[in-house]
Structures are given as structure tokens and as C-alpha cells.
Design an enzyme around this catalytic site. Structure first.
Site, PDB file in Angstrom:
ATOM      1  N   HIS A  84     -38.358  13.098 -27.677  1.00 21.65           N
ATOM      2  CA  HIS A  84     -39.630  13.766 -27.959  1.00 21.65           C
ATOM      3  C   HIS A  84     -40.476  13.001 -28.961  1.00 21.65           C
ATOM      4  O   HIS A  84     -41.428  13.557 -29.522  1.00 21.65           O
ATOM      5  CB  HIS A  84     -39.371  15.190 -28.470  1.00 21.65           C
ATOM      6  CG  HIS A  84     -38.806  16.100 -27.433  1.00 21.65           C
ATOM      7  ND1 HIS A  84     -38.563  17.431 -27.661  1.00 21.65           N
ATOM      8  CD2 HIS A  84     -38.442  15.874 -26.145  1.00 21.65           C
ATOM      9  CE1 HIS A  84     -38.063  17.990 -26.567  1.00 21.65           C
ATOM     10  NE2 HIS A  84     -37.977  17.053 -25.635  1.00 21.65           N
ATOM     11  N   ASP A 141     -34.243  15.292 -27.828  1.00 23.13           N
ATOM     12  CA  ASP A 141     -35.235  15.920 -28.702  1.00 23.13           C
ATOM     13  C   ASP A 141     -35.911  14.808 -29.491  1.00 23.13           C
ATOM     14  O   ASP A 141     -36.019  13.692 -29.003  1.00 23.13           O
ATOM     15  CB  ASP A 141     -34.563  16.972 -29.597  1.00 23.13           C
ATOM     16  CG  ASP A 141     -35.503  18.122 -29.957  1.00 23.13           C
ATOM     17  OD1 ASP A 141     -36.503  17.850 -30.636  1.00 23.13           O
ATOM     18  OD2 ASP A 141     -35.243  19.262 -29.548  1.00 23.13           O
TER      19      ASP A 141
END
Length: 401
Positions: free
Chosen positions: A249, A226
Site C-alpha cells: 500500500h 499493507d
């Protein structure tokens, strides 16, 4: 300087050594004086360096001794693997406390899925040096990726309602959810940490900062599933520098604006970051719903994109699962954001995407020497409700109004 309250009494420091059972070292608690430092050896029966025996009581006992010390105290954890269940190290302590876990691995049980695994709360002047946190998150990720009914999972390390904290040289691997969370804190320094989890591990943000001021994150390597670093509401005076990010991310401000009365984010600097194969580079993300929040005073500088999918992105249309966004319009006001010396390659044709709120347009966006390509070609830019200016070399060409 990290640590210190005005009323600390800087008497002779004390060292507290945890000695595992079956170690040839001292077999009882011994206090002596060595080179100006008092040294305490603790050899509790419930401390074993086998990674299987619950050592939580031993760590909490050592913390209690250190926290109650009138002198600055250091807890030394010897090499080995130690199983810890959910533990909370609480203040207020009488003086500075250092946890030195270099060479040791703290291992999470498979069934610890509450909000946090290891928590420091209401502490001041605490230093955490070295060591590895093994969150054993693979089982939970498999459950989530299979779409089963799973617990939400736990953060590996949370620092909450604390100040004057140093985390240095720590490694966090395979956290169930977030690796490190800094919540409602002041003056926290995170340096030289390593975060690792597979690229498909869900919700495993590397470092999350929320409701905090005066936080510095530097010289970190983060590979996760993430956000490498995520920035939540109420964050101010945040400095991020010398970061390796990917997979992951990217570095994200947000998501913000889920609640109407959220605090804003301001005075954030992100510089000297290398993004490698990330979903995003530098991102600001807000819910598409009514909010009194804001983002202002942000500088993204000296970033290198190596095949990042969305190198520069503002997304104010975030509303997963049709999550109560009646007007599909974000109330979060974004202004005074600068992108300076951003270069490299995009994995998508749109290398710069400013998708701002049509009721609260982005303003004072500055592009200063940006050079991004897509498959060795000129990339493109997309702007919706975004106002700003460009200076120096800007590729792709600016679309700001």
C-alpha cells in the site's frame, strides 16, 4: 555510531556460540581465549535446529549471559531452523550485545497470536545481524479473509523503549501482522532488510515507526499486503532512502488523528523509492475527526511510480466503518510538505489527490518537478482545501490554490 553508553567498559569482547543438540561440536559450556576474544559454547538440551522443538529457553539463556557480560558480547546462532515461542529480550544490559543469526531461520509457532512474537525492550546498543524470521501467518490471513472471528495476530519483531539499535540484513517473511515495529525508540538504524508476504495478506505492514526519533531505514526491499512503511504519531527526524516497495500500500504517514491528543509527525524525508504495482505511492492519511495532531516538514523526493494506483495522495476523510466521525472533518494540520522529482505511471486517472480537511486546510504544499502519466496519457489532479505552489515541470497540472 550505533551503540554505546558513556559508562560501557570496553574490556575484551565475549562470543557466545549456541550449539544445537546432536551437533558434533562441544558438548558442554567451555570458555576459552581465542584471538583476543573469549568464546563461550552453549549446548543446552532444549536447543534443536529442527524447526519443531521449542528453543525459546536456549535463546533466553544466551541473552541473559550476553546481557550480564561486562564486555561487549556476541551471540552466534548456527545455521538451521529454530522454533521460538513468544520471547522478550529485556535490558538494561551492561554492555553492547550483538545477535548474529545469519544463515539461521527463527520459526514462529502456529498459536502465538499475542501482540508480538519477538520483542526487545529497554535495551541500548543492540545489533541484530542477518537471519530470517518466519511468522507462519497464512492460517490467520485465511481466517481474516474469510470474515471469521479471528485473533488480531502478532507483530514478528518489536523494538520498544530502546535506543542505539542496528538491524542489518534481516529477512522477515509471512508475519501474522506487522513485520517490524519500532516503538518509543531513539536512534535506530534499519538497513538491508527484506520483507515478504503475499499482496492479499491483511495488516502486514513491512516496517512501522511510532513515537520514535532518529530512525533511519535504508536499502530495504518490501513486498507485502499493507503499507511497505507506515509512520505513526510522535515520529520525528525519520530518514527513509533506497527502498523497493510493491506489492503493498505504499509509504504512509498515518493513519493519524484517531485520538484527539495524539502527538504530531515532523521532519520526515523519503527519497529514492521505487513503487511497483502498489495501491498508493506516498500517502498522508488522517481520521476525519477532532484532533490536535499535525504533519509538517515532510520531503518526498526522487520517487519512481510503476503503475501505482494513487501515486501522490493526502486523504483526510478516513473513517472506516462509520467510526465516530460526527463532523467528517479532520483536526490534523498538514503543512510544509514537498514532492520533488516524482515520476512514472499511475494506475488511476487521478495521479495527484489532495483531499484535505475543510476546517484545517493543507498549507505550503510544494510540487517540484513532478511528471506522472496514466495509460501513456496526461493524468489529472484533484484538490480540496489544499494551498501551495508548483515549480519546474509539473504533470498533471497543479490544482493547488
Amino acid at each position: 555510531m550505533i551503540g554505546g553508553r558513556a559508562d560501557y567498559r570496553f574490556t575484551e569482547p565475549i562470543d557466545i556460540w549456541l550449539i544445537p543438540l546432536f551437533s558434533p561440536s562441544n558438548s558442554a559450556v567451555v570458555i576459552g581465549l581465542q584471538k583476543g576474544r573469549r568464546r563461550t559454547y552453549m549446548k543446552p538440551s532444549h536447543l534443536r535446529a529442527d524447526g519443531r522443538t521449542d528453543s525459546s529457553r536456549a535463546f533466553l539463556s544466551a541473552w541473559s549471559s550476553a546481557c550480564a557480560s561486562n564486555a561487549a558480547a556476541t551471540v552466534f546462532v548456527p545455521k538451521g531452523s529454530y522454533l521460538l515461542r513468544n520471547v522478550v529480550f529485556s535490558g538494561q544490559c551492561k554492555n553492547l550485545v550483538t545477535f548474529q543469526i545469519e544463515g539461521a531461520t527463527l520459526v514462529a509457532p502456529s498459536d502465538y497470536g499475542t501482540d508480538s512474537w519477538i520483542t526487545f525492550e529497554r535495551v541500548s546498543g543492540v545489533t541484530i545481524l542477518g537471519g530470517t524470521l518466519d511468522g507462519h501467518g497464512a492460517g490467520l490471513w485465511a481466517c481474516k479473509n474469510a470474515g471469521k472471528g479471528c485473533p488480531s495476530g502478532a507483530t514478528s519483531l518489536e523494538i520498544t523503549n530502546s535506543r542505539e539499535i542496528l538491524i542489518s540484513g534481516l529477512t522477515s517473511t509471512n508475519s501474522q501482522m506487522f513485520h517490524i515495529v519500532i516503538h518509543d525508540c531513539q536512534n535506530v538504524k534499519v538497513q538491508g532488510v527484506q520483507v515478504t508476504a503475499p499482496g492479499n495478506s491483511p495488516n502486514t505492514d513491512g516496517i512501522h515507526v511510532e513515537g520514535s526519533s532518529g530512525v533511519t531505514i535504508s536499502r530495504a526491499t518490501i513486498k507485502t499486503g499493507d503499507d511497505c512503511i507506515s509512520i505513526g504519531p510522535g515520529t520525528s527526524n525519520l530518514w527513509i532512502e533506497n527502498i523497493g516497495c510493491g506489492p503493498g500500500h505504499g509509504i504512509s504517514i498515518g493513519s493519524l488523528g484517531k485520538d484527539k491528543n495524539e502527538q504530531g509527525v515532523q521532519n520526515v524525508t523519503v527519497k529514492t523509492v521505487v513503487f511497483s504495482g502498489t495501491e498508493n505511492g506516498v500517502r498522508i492519511k488522517t481520521w476525519a475527526r477532532s484532533s490536535l495532531g499535525f504533519v509538517r516538514g515532510v520531503l518526498f523526493e526522487d520517487a519512481t511510480m510503476n503503475n501505482a494506483r494513487n501515486p501522490i495522495i493526502i486523504d483526510q476523510q478516513y473513517c472506516p466503518h462509520d467510526g465516530d466521525c460526527p463532523n467528517q472533518s479532520s483536526g490534523v494540520k498538514i503543512s510544509d510538505v514537498t514532492y520533488r522529482n516524482i515520476k512514472g505511471s499511475s494506475a488511476s486517472e487521478i495521479a495527484m489527490n489532495f483531499d484535505c480537511s475543510h476546517t484545517n486546510p493543507c498549507s505550503d504544499i510544494v510540487l517540484d518537478n513532478v511528471d506522472l502519466t496514466y495509460e501513456n496519457k496526461v493524468a489529472t489532479a484533484s484538490c480540496k482545501s489544499a494551498d501551495g505552489s508548483a515549480t519546474g515541470l509539473v504533470h498533471p497540472a497543479s490544482c493547488l490554490a
